[in-house]
Design a protein around this motif. Sequence first.
Motif, PDB file in Angstrom:
ATOM      1  N   THR B 265       5.675  -0.372  -6.316  1.00  0.00           N
ATOM      2  CA  THR B 265       6.663   0.706  -6.234  1.00  0.00           C
ATOM      3  C   THR B 265       6.852   1.306  -4.843  1.00  0.00           C
ATOM      4  O   THR B 265       7.557   2.303  -4.705  1.00  0.00           O
ATOM      5  CB  THR B 265       6.293   1.833  -7.227  1.00  0.00           C
ATOM      6  N   ASN B 266       6.230   0.707  -3.844  1.00  0.00           N
ATOM      7  CA  ASN B 266       6.534   1.167  -2.475  1.00  0.00           C
ATOM      8  C   ASN B 266       6.301   0.060  -1.452  1.00  0.00           C
ATOM      9  O   ASN B 266       6.107  -1.103  -1.824  1.00  0.00           O
ATOM     10  CB  ASN B 266       5.750   2.433  -2.126  1.00  0.00           C
ATOM     11  N   SER B 267       6.274   0.445  -0.200  1.00  0.00           N
ATOM     12  CA  SER B 267       6.217  -0.571   0.856  1.00  0.00           C
ATOM     13  C   SER B 267       4.850  -1.260   0.948  1.00  0.00           C
ATOM     14  O   SER B 267       4.708  -2.236   1.659  1.00  0.00           O
ATOM     15  CB  SER B 267       6.569   0.062   2.202  1.00  0.00           C
ATOM     16  N   ARG B 268       3.860  -0.764   0.214  1.00  0.00           N
ATOM     17  CA  ARG B 268       2.532  -1.399   0.218  1.00  0.00           C
ATOM     18  C   ARG B 268       2.560  -2.773  -0.423  1.00  0.00           C
ATOM     19  O   ARG B 268       1.518  -3.438  -0.503  1.00  0.00           O
ATOM     20  CB  ARG B 268       1.524  -0.547  -0.543  1.00  0.00           C
ATOM     21  N   VAL B 269       3.693  -3.193  -0.872  1.00  0.00           N
ATOM     22  CA  VAL B 269       3.826  -4.541  -1.426  1.00  0.00           C
ATOM     23  C   VAL B 269       3.274  -5.584  -0.451  1.00  0.00           C
ATOM     24  O   VAL B 269       2.825  -6.651  -0.843  1.00  0.00           O
ATOM     25  CB  VAL B 269       5.313  -4.822  -1.787  1.00  0.00           C
ATOM     26  N   ARG B 270       3.256  -5.229   0.823  1.00  0.00           N
ATOM     27  CA  ARG B 270       2.730  -6.167   1.827  1.00  0.00           C
ATOM     28  C   ARG B 270       1.262  -6.508   1.571  1.00  0.00           C
ATOM     29  O   ARG B 270       0.823  -7.631   1.825  1.00  0.00           O
ATOM     30  CB  ARG B 270       2.893  -5.587   3.232  1.00  0.00           C
ATOM     31  N   VAL B 271       0.525  -5.544   1.075  1.00  0.00           N
ATOM     32  CA  VAL B 271      -0.899  -5.795   0.818  1.00  0.00           C
ATOM     33  C   VAL B 271      -1.064  -6.785  -0.319  1.00  0.00           C
ATOM     34  O   VAL B 271      -1.860  -7.731  -0.251  1.00  0.00           O
ATOM     35  CB  VAL B 271      -1.633  -4.475   0.497  1.00  0.00           C
ATOM     36  N   ILE B 272      -0.289  -6.592  -1.358  1.00  0.00           N
ATOM     37  CA  ILE B 272      -0.326  -7.527  -2.481  1.00  0.00           C
ATOM     38  C   ILE B 272       0.137  -8.907  -2.027  1.00  0.00           C
ATOM     39  O   ILE B 272      -0.429  -9.934  -2.407  1.00  0.00           O
ATOM     40  CB  ILE B 272       0.588  -7.039  -3.627  1.00  0.00           C
ATOM     41  N   ALA B 273       1.169  -8.919  -1.196  1.00  0.00           N
ATOM     42  CA  ALA B 273       1.694 -10.196  -0.713  1.00  0.00           C
ATOM     43  C   ALA B 273       0.626 -10.944   0.078  1.00  0.00           C
ATOM     44  O   ALA B 273       0.434 -12.157  -0.098  1.00  0.00           O
ATOM     45  CB  ALA B 273       2.928  -9.965   0.156  1.00  0.00           C
ATOM     46  N   ARG B 274      -0.071 -10.220   0.920  1.00  0.00           N
ATOM     47  CA  ARG B 274      -1.132 -10.847   1.717  1.00  0.00           C
ATOM     48  C   ARG B 274      -2.174 -11.466   0.793  1.00  0.00           C
ATOM     49  O   ARG B 274      -2.624 -12.594   0.991  1.00  0.00           O
ATOM     50  CB  ARG B 274      -1.769  -9.791   2.634  1.00  0.00           C
ATOM     51  N   TYR B 275      -2.525 -10.716  -0.211  1.00  0.00           N
ATOM     52  CA  TYR B 275      -3.520 -11.184  -1.181  1.00  0.00           C
ATOM     53  C   TYR B 275      -3.017 -12.424  -1.925  1.00  0.00           C
ATOM     54  O   TYR B 275      -3.729 -13.414  -2.070  1.00  0.00           O
ATOM     55  CB  TYR B 275      -3.829 -10.038  -2.146  1.00  0.00           C
ATOM     56  N   PHE B 276      -1.758 -12.375  -2.355  1.00  0.00           N
ATOM     57  CA  PHE B 276      -1.169 -13.528  -3.043  1.00  0.00           C
ATOM     58  C   PHE B 276      -1.213 -14.772  -2.164  1.00  0.00           C
ATOM     59  O   PHE B 276      -1.509 -15.866  -2.614  1.00  0.00           O
ATOM     60  CB  PHE B 276       0.290 -13.243  -3.425  1.00  0.00           C
TER      61      PHE B 276
END
Lengths: 353, 353
Positions: B265-276
């Motif tokens: 739900t916010n710009s922290r999607v980058r952290v999840i993306a890195r993990y993925f």
Amino acid sequence: MDKKKSSSLSGVKEIARRANVSIATVDRVIHNRKGVSQETKDKINEIIKEIGFQPNILASRLASKKTNRFLVIIPQSAENEYWEACNKGIDRSYAEIKQYGISVDKRFYDLDNKQSFVKLVDSTSIVPYDGVLLAPSFFDEGVRLASRCKENNIPLVFVNSDIPGEDSLSYIGPDLYKSGRQAASLINFGIQKGKVLIVNISKEIDTYHHLLRKEDGFRAYFNDLPSKQPALIKLDIRDTREEIIEKMVDECLQQHPNIEAVFVTNSRVRVIARYFEKQHIDKILVGYDVIKDNVHYLKQGVIDFLIGQKPEEQGYRGLTSLFQHTVIGTNIPKYCFMPIDIITKENVEFYRN
Amino acid sequence: MDKKKSSSLSGVKEIARRANVSIATVDRVIHNRKGVSQETKDKINEIIKEIGFQPNILASRLASKKTNRFLVIIPQSAENEYWEACNKGIDRSYAEIKQYGISVDKRFYDLDNKQSFVKLVDSTSIVPYDGVLLAPSFFDEGVRLASRCKENNIPLVFVNSDIPGEDSLSYIGPDLYKSGRQAASLINFGIQKGKVLIVNISKEIDTYHHLLRKEDGFRAYFNDLPSKQPALIKLDIRDTREEIIEKMVDECLQQHPNIEAVFVTNSRVRVIARYFEKQHIDKILVGYDVIKDNVHYLKQGVIDFLIGQKPEEQGYRGLTSLFQHTVIGTNIPKYCFMPIDIITKENVEFYRN
DNA sequence: CTGAAAGCGCTTACAG
DNA sequence: CTGAAAGCGCTTACAG
């Protein structure tokens, strides 16, 4: 709450005082007019640099009483929401800049009638103008006008479609190829394993060429795909009558029963949408332009995605660029591509053309 | 190519001539200043109407030497691209309006430190200002500042998040709820029958509340769906350290093996993306904000869609609205919702924040 | 090559 | 309640 500005110690007067010359001489240097000794010029330029002089454009325009005339040549907006939006953008720009003594002449041609464009271009003298904004829907006459602008040293801005190779101040419009890619990527996200149909609808050959650029991008996207490449069927309809369009689409769908998604390369997607709704056909449908009919079918769920090309902003930026270049002296980028807007049922209410 | 303007027959001078009064009196009427007999006033107003008089703002500003000061309170932009863009938009607006004698004071607070906002609000006097632009990341102090503006009759514009109920000139920012719906619709277009995970990442409770509004919209979309309603899993992470985030997501994915799509739900999607990317996880991933890291993962194909909220335009419009309201006298809409921009690998290169 | 003066359209003291 | 005059920061003839 308003305050008085402290008397400027950074204007022409101050420069004149420091350089021990009259403000007339300062003015000559600022505008690179001749009749100033190199020595005085250097001295003044140095002071200008030192105090970071920036001329007051308000005062400058007021005093000079200069007027600039711009010529706008775009398609008629009657019954055409896309060009109506562009026209509106031009008006919005004009409202902002008219204070500066700008006047604008608009000439309209008929998009479905190449002759109207030819006649317009041939009968219009560009000499009285300080800039031209042109939507060059037809190629050859666009080129002719462009060279006349070049001969007369009149800045020319293209909107909506470009004439590559012609010497223009700027192009403001979509990247057709990339918008085709975008459409492909959306369809690819939604389809399973069915075929995909590409539909080009246009009568005039010049506009048909624009559609082909979108088709190219669309195909390229799938070609670049490492895995799943759906079969692409293509349907060219060189007629804009609805019955004809419906009939041809109907035949095509008969022939290819497992078409899962349809990409219509322009705003005529509304015709296909109407047909789908009538026939209760449920396929992924993607097309162009946020106009009333298309929005209707988007909200109905018949159209899944519309790609927007910001006609209002094209018009606004077109005239504003001409103004900024001519009056303010701003550097205008040679290419100003519009964003490729993706419009759905959910975000259409916030969309600005 | 510049022309001279013909001497204006529609200015104060002409009105004065027709009304048989001095231009000083005309000026009094134009600005509704007292000290004019009703009779003269009526006569002048009629003439104004008749000739469609519109004051020359350039001349007006030049003569009056009025200055307006605006106060801007937004988060620091160091290391925060989103607020950097907003700040840039403010600068762009300022560049356009400074000619009119506008000055702007900017104050920055730390988004991760509520106290910095409290201190800033408490220590700043709004009295010298003609308008305030505020990003009210924290609720209570936002309300306090808003009432002080109201007391002092100073126009206030909210950007990025609203404080509903407070008396403001305008709100310029996203509709969070609807942007959540948009995310849901994109995910729904792409999924088959798996579960969907919602991830909220935030430390401060005030910002967490904003995320909840997006989650609400997201859930509402699926609720409104007639058919297929995927199971929605929810993960709240009240910590911004990457290790913690990764660990919690990891656990969650273990627990729910058939998650097909993830909405951050916010710009922290980058952290999840890195993990993925590290774990070679291939799921549909949707998040917020067109910032460098997110764009990287978008181009890699790890993130499928980003939702953009136009921070640059928010800043630009925020200051411009204040200017237009105060100086030009334009009517400013109470709500100016940003478009909900859908960004993909294919259109990101054309995107403007 | 340079300067004094008038003026752009409007606003602002000041005087009456 | 009203007007004459000076001035905003710059530009433009005109004169030298």
